[in-house]
Each structure stands twice: as C-alpha cells, then as structure tokens.
Design a protein around this motif. Structure first.
Motif, PDB file in Angstrom:
ATOM      1  N   UNK A   1     -15.840 -10.468  -5.258  1.00  9.26           N
ATOM      2  CA  UNK A   1     -14.941 -11.581  -4.975  1.00  9.26           C
ATOM      3  C   UNK A   1     -15.031 -12.560  -6.130  1.00  9.26           C
ATOM      4  N   UNK A   2     -13.860 -12.951  -6.650  1.00  7.77           N
ATOM      5  CA  UNK A   2     -13.797 -13.937  -7.726  1.00  7.77           C
ATOM      6  C   UNK A   2     -13.174 -15.214  -7.186  1.00  7.77           C
ATOM      7  N   UNK A   3     -13.783 -16.343  -7.528  1.00  7.41           N
ATOM      8  CA  UNK A   3     -13.288 -17.639  -7.066  1.00  7.41           C
ATOM      9  C   UNK A   3     -13.273 -18.611  -8.237  1.00  7.41           C
ATOM     10  N   UNK A   4     -12.779 -19.815  -7.982  1.00  8.53           N
ATOM     11  CA  UNK A   4     -12.667 -20.824  -9.039  1.00  8.53           C
ATOM     12  C   UNK A   4     -11.280 -20.776  -9.634  1.00  8.53           C
ATOM     13  N   UNK A   5     -11.190 -20.948 -10.937  1.00  7.58           N
ATOM     14  CA  UNK A   5      -9.898 -20.983 -11.619  1.00  7.58           C
ATOM     15  C   UNK A   5      -9.383 -19.559 -11.836  1.00  7.58           C
ATOM     16  N   UNK A   6      -8.845 -18.984 -10.752  1.00  7.82           N
ATOM     17  CA  UNK A   6      -8.332 -17.615 -10.756  1.00  7.82           C
ATOM     18  C   UNK A   6      -6.828 -17.684 -10.512  1.00  7.82           C
ATOM     19  N   UNK A   7      -6.040 -17.271 -11.495  1.00  2.00           N
ATOM     20  CA  UNK A   7      -4.578 -17.361 -11.377  1.00  2.00           C
ATOM     21  C   UNK A   7      -4.019 -16.337 -10.393  1.00  2.00           C
ATOM     22  N   UNK A   8      -4.552 -15.139 -10.369  1.00  2.00           N
ATOM     23  CA  UNK A   8      -4.055 -14.064  -9.503  1.00  2.00           C
ATOM     24  C   UNK A   8      -5.031 -13.867  -8.343  1.00  2.00           C
ATOM     25  N   UNK A   9      -4.619 -14.269  -7.148  1.00  2.00           N
ATOM     26  CA  UNK A   9      -5.481 -14.144  -5.981  1.00  2.00           C
ATOM     27  C   UNK A   9      -4.829 -13.220  -4.956  1.00  2.00           C
ATOM     28  N   UNK A  10      -5.630 -12.757  -3.998  1.00  2.00           N
ATOM     29  CA  UNK A  10      -5.088 -11.884  -2.957  1.00  2.00           C
ATOM     30  C   UNK A  10      -5.675 -12.161  -1.577  1.00  2.00           C
ATOM     31  N   UNK A  11      -6.266 -13.345  -1.391  1.00  2.00           N
ATOM     32  CA  UNK A  11      -6.799 -13.710  -0.082  1.00  2.00           C
ATOM     33  C   UNK A  11      -6.259 -15.084   0.312  1.00  2.00           C
ATOM     34  N   UNK A  12      -6.321 -15.370   1.603  1.00  2.00           N
ATOM     35  CA  UNK A  12      -5.891 -16.680   2.092  1.00  2.00           C
ATOM     36  C   UNK A  12      -6.783 -17.796   1.565  1.00  2.00           C
ATOM     37  N   UNK A  13      -8.002 -17.452   1.195  1.00  2.00           N
ATOM     38  CA  UNK A  13      -8.950 -18.442   0.673  1.00  2.00           C
ATOM     39  C   UNK A  13      -8.693 -18.781  -0.794  1.00  2.00           C
ATOM     40  N   UNK A  14      -7.726 -18.107  -1.404  1.00  2.00           N
ATOM     41  CA  UNK A  14      -7.431 -18.361  -2.814  1.00  2.00           C
ATOM     42  C   UNK A  14      -8.394 -17.683  -3.763  1.00  2.00           C
TER      43      UNK A  14
END
Length: 143
Positions: free
Chosen positions: A8-21
């Motif tokens: 799981x990648x978080x923070x300044x991630x331009x392409x997301x795929x979860x409701x949590x961003x």
C-alpha cells in the motif's frame, strides 16, 4: 486488487485505487507493472540469487509519486527512508520473487526492496544495505 494486498502506498500519490486515497497492490498488479530481474549476491544470503520485481523507478512513474523520501515500512513496523533519487533506471526493485519463487514472510517476503549490489561498489555500503528492507508492506511518500 483482487488478491491479498501486498503493498500500500500513501502520501503524495497521484494514482490511487482505494477510498482512502492510497494505491493498493496485489501480486498480479505488481507483476503487470513489468518485472525486472537482478542477479546478485547479498550479505544476507549465500551465493548469487535472482530477484524479480517491479523497478522502483517504474513504480514511482506509474503512480506519479512526488516528494523527497519514501518511508518504507515492514510488516513488523520496522521502517527505513529511501530517497526518491534512488528510483533510477538500473536501480532498486521491489522484489516479489527469489530464484523464481514467490517469497513468503518466512523468507523475507512478501516484498523486499532490492538493490543491484554486485553492479557497483556504490551499492555495497551500510546505508544502501539498511535501505534494503524486507517484509515490506507499505510505503509513504514524504515531502
């Protein structure tokens, strides 16, 4: 992801795929990004081994990661900081296979940040060895 989430990648991630961003990946999704192979010896294993995974550079580019540092954290909450500048062609990979086999938690898996140690003395330093985190399960992009 349809399978077990390995990363799981978080923070300044331009392409997301979860409701949590965040961006969540199962093994199939990581493999779809394209596999690189590094054949190298390590300070943790005997002899030379083949490690397959997604290039850190490809991961950074695919997700539009921006920042200075990647805070990589393992299942046991051990964490290291990897400068985003390490994400270069021919640089580290997020390995999911060793010698063709998916890595289990018992074998330092499911993911291991791996540098091409034998390719350059620059990768044979305590600092780089410290960045080679195993049992990786999350990365936070930091400014």
């Amino acid at each position: 992801p349809e399978g077990e989430v390995l990363l799981t990648l978080s923070g300044d991630v331009a392409m997301t795929n979860t409701e949590e961003g965040t961006a969540a990946f199962d093994l199939a999704m990581l493999e779809e990004l394209g596999g690189d192979t590094i054949e190298t010896s390590t300070i943790w294993t005997d002899g030379t081994h083949s490690f397959e995974g997604v290039s850190l550079q490809v991961l950074v580019e695919a997700l539009g990661l921006e920042g200075e540092t990647l805070r990589a954290t393992a299942i046991n909450d051990y964490a290291v900081e990897i400068p985003l500048t390490d994400a270069i062609e021919g640089g580290p990979i997020v390995a999911y296979r060793m010698d063709g086999d998916v890595m289990s938690v018992r074998d330092k898996g499911p993911l291991w940040v791996f540098y091409p140690f034998d390719s350059s003395p620059d990768y044979q330093t305590e600092l780089v060895y410290a960045r080679s985190i195993w049992k990786l399960d999350r990365i936070e992009v930091q400014p």
